[in-house]
Design an enzyme around this catalytic site. Structure first.
Site, PDB file in Angstrom:
ATOM      1  N   LYS A 100       0.854  -1.187   0.000  1.00 58.52           N
ATOM      2  CA  LYS A 100       0.000   0.000   0.000  1.00 58.52           C
ATOM      3  C   LYS A 100       0.886   1.231   0.000  1.00 58.52           C
ATOM      4  O   LYS A 100       1.756   1.386   0.870  1.00 58.52           O
ATOM      5  CB  LYS A 100      -0.908  -0.008   1.228  1.00 58.52           C
ATOM      6  CG  LYS A 100      -1.733   1.270   1.395  1.00 58.52           C
ATOM      7  CD  LYS A 100      -2.679   1.120   2.558  1.00 58.52           C
ATOM      8  CE  LYS A 100      -3.352   2.439   2.918  1.00 58.52           C
ATOM      9  NZ  LYS A 100      -4.376   2.276   3.969  1.00 58.52           N
TER      10      LYS A 100
ATOM     11  N   LYS B  74     -12.439   0.770   9.884  1.00 58.78           N
ATOM     12  CA  LYS B  74     -11.462   0.790  10.972  1.00 58.78           C
ATOM     13  C   LYS B  74     -12.237   0.836  12.282  1.00 58.78           C
ATOM     14  O   LYS B  74     -13.176   1.622  12.422  1.00 58.78           O
ATOM     15  CB  LYS B  74     -10.535   2.002  10.868  1.00 58.78           C
ATOM     16  CG  LYS B  74      -9.634   1.987   9.637  1.00 58.78           C
ATOM     17  CD  LYS B  74      -8.792   3.247   9.542  1.00 58.78           C
ATOM     18  CE  LYS B  74      -7.917   3.226   8.296  1.00 58.78           C
ATOM     19  NZ  LYS B  74      -7.166   4.498   8.111  1.00 58.78           N
TER      20      LYS B  74
ATOM     21  N   LYS C   2       1.431   5.354   0.170  1.00 57.98           N
ATOM     22  CA  LYS C   2       0.888   6.644   0.568  1.00 57.98           C
ATOM     23  C   LYS C   2       1.249   7.673  -0.497  1.00 57.98           C
ATOM     24  O   LYS C   2       2.414   7.798  -0.891  1.00 57.98           O
ATOM     25  CB  LYS C   2       1.455   7.061   1.924  1.00 57.98           C
ATOM     26  CG  LYS C   2       1.022   6.173   3.080  1.00 57.98           C
ATOM     27  CD  LYS C   2      -0.466   6.318   3.372  1.00 57.98           C
ATOM     28  CE  LYS C   2      -0.875   5.572   4.632  1.00 57.98           C
ATOM     29  NZ  LYS C   2      -2.300   5.764   4.960  1.00 57.98           N
TER      30      LYS C   2
ATOM     31  N   ASP D 146      -5.760  -4.481   5.371  1.00 62.72           N
ATOM     32  CA  ASP D 146      -4.613  -3.603   5.616  1.00 62.72           C
ATOM     33  C   ASP D 146      -4.408  -3.492   7.124  1.00 62.72           C
ATOM     34  O   ASP D 146      -4.755  -2.486   7.741  1.00 62.72           O
ATOM     35  CB  ASP D 146      -4.868  -2.227   4.988  1.00 62.72           C
ATOM     36  CG  ASP D 146      -3.717  -1.261   5.226  1.00 62.72           C
ATOM     37  OD1 ASP D 146      -2.580  -1.725   5.441  1.00 62.72           O
ATOM     38  OD2 ASP D 146      -3.964  -0.038   5.212  1.00 62.72           O
TER      39      ASP D 146
END
Length: 325
Positions: free
Chosen positions: A146, A244, A148, A294
């Protein structure tokens, strides 16, 4: 029942950098609910972009001491506290306590299938392309990376990571940095590098900028989706949501959010804040039916808790009972 809570500081391995800045440590809040010989634990990481701090989360948790002493249940907790980190820590502590009281793992209590090892993404922090390429080379053996991103110069960053890790699957997180940009055009560029998901391209609250956008890569709502109340706004603009537990306010809401999102035709990603394995463990149970996972928050720390979750070559093992649940 008695309630204890405290703030703990855990160092990051190097620095964790996104479009909003860098972190060298994370402060987590741990809630413990004690009942006779059993202790239930839950961990939360303050969501700074919601105005939370470790200190404010701790105060929210401790304010529930009388309710806990009176036998607070998970159902009652959902209405006593709003979504957010404090409710997450308490909710997860209550799940853990019930598992210990009954001798039954949380996955069974929640009516889930037995958890299996899962492929988790590993994050490449935001940086100059050469730095990100070097980081990708050290992680090239992992199946899912992943990245950023920051807006300007993102193609160079993605191209550099692809050079460093030619065989890895790639997902990217814009962290709202594409606000004001041509989202469809930016996404079309990234198709050249095999990117399979773009998280939160625009600022939360400006999701209408995605109306009519035909992105060739699925878009996932992160900051724009906290709990089930946000799904109506996300539908038709995003193709996936990132769940999340700190945003949703605990495992209880996260499970309900995942089910409702799938019913609406949205793909599910399960993510995390920087956290120790104690914060990751409950999220793992939401991940069984997720398209993307993730949960590398503990892997980015310089050290972790005893009985920490085990990861090898990108495959994350379920938590053991000595840790949580």
């Amino acid at each position: 029942m008695k309630l204890h809570a405290q703030i703990e500081r855990w160092p990051v391995a190097g620095a964790f950098t996104i479009s909003r800045g860098a972190k060298t440590h994370v402060d987590v809040v741990v809630a413990e609910i004690v009942d006779s010989d059993h202790i239930g634990r839950g961990e939360g990481t303050a969501i700074y972009y919601h105005g939370e701090s470790a200190e404010s989360v701790l105060a929210e948790i401790l304010a529930q001491a009388d309710a806990v002493a009176g036998g607070l249940t998970r159902a009652e907790l959902q209405t006593r506290l709003p979504r957010g980190t404090a409710r997450n820590a308490l909710d997860c502590a209550l799940w853990d306590l019930d598992a210990k009281r009954t001798g039954t793992p949380v996955w069974k209590l929640a009516g889930l299938t037995e958890p299996k090892p899962l492929v988790t993404a590993f994050t490449i922090s935001l940086g100059e392309p050469d730095r990100m390429e070097a980081d990708a080379r050290t992680s090239a053996h992992l199946p899912l990376l992943k990245l950023k991103l920051a807006g300007e110069g993102d193609e160079a960053r993605v191209a550099a990571v692809r050079r460093g890790a030619p065989d890895a699957r790639l997902i990217v997180d814009a962290n709202e940095a594409w606000t004001g940009r041509d989202i469809a055009a930016e996404a079309a560029i990234l198709t050249r590098y095999g990117v399979e998901l773009i998280e939160q391209p625009v600022k939360a609250g400006q999701d209408d900028l995605l109306d009519g956008v035909a992105s060739p890569i699925p878009l996932a709502a992160d900051e724009s989706c906290q709990d089930r109340f946000d799904l109506v706004r996300c539908a038709g603009r995003y193709q996936a949501i990132n769940i999340k537990l700190d945003k949703a306010g605990g495992l209880t809401e996260a499970l309900a959010l995942a089910a409702e999102a799938r019913d609406m035709g949205l793909d599910v990603m399960v993510g995390c804040m920087l956290a120790t394995s104690l914060g990751i463990a409950p999220a793992f149970l939401v991940s069984g039916a997720a398209r993307w996972v993730d949960l590398d928050g503990a892997l980015l720390l310089a050290k972790d808790r005893p009985a920490a979750m085990v990861s090898a070559d990108g495959l994350l093992e379920p938590p053991g009972p000595d840790l949580w649940g």
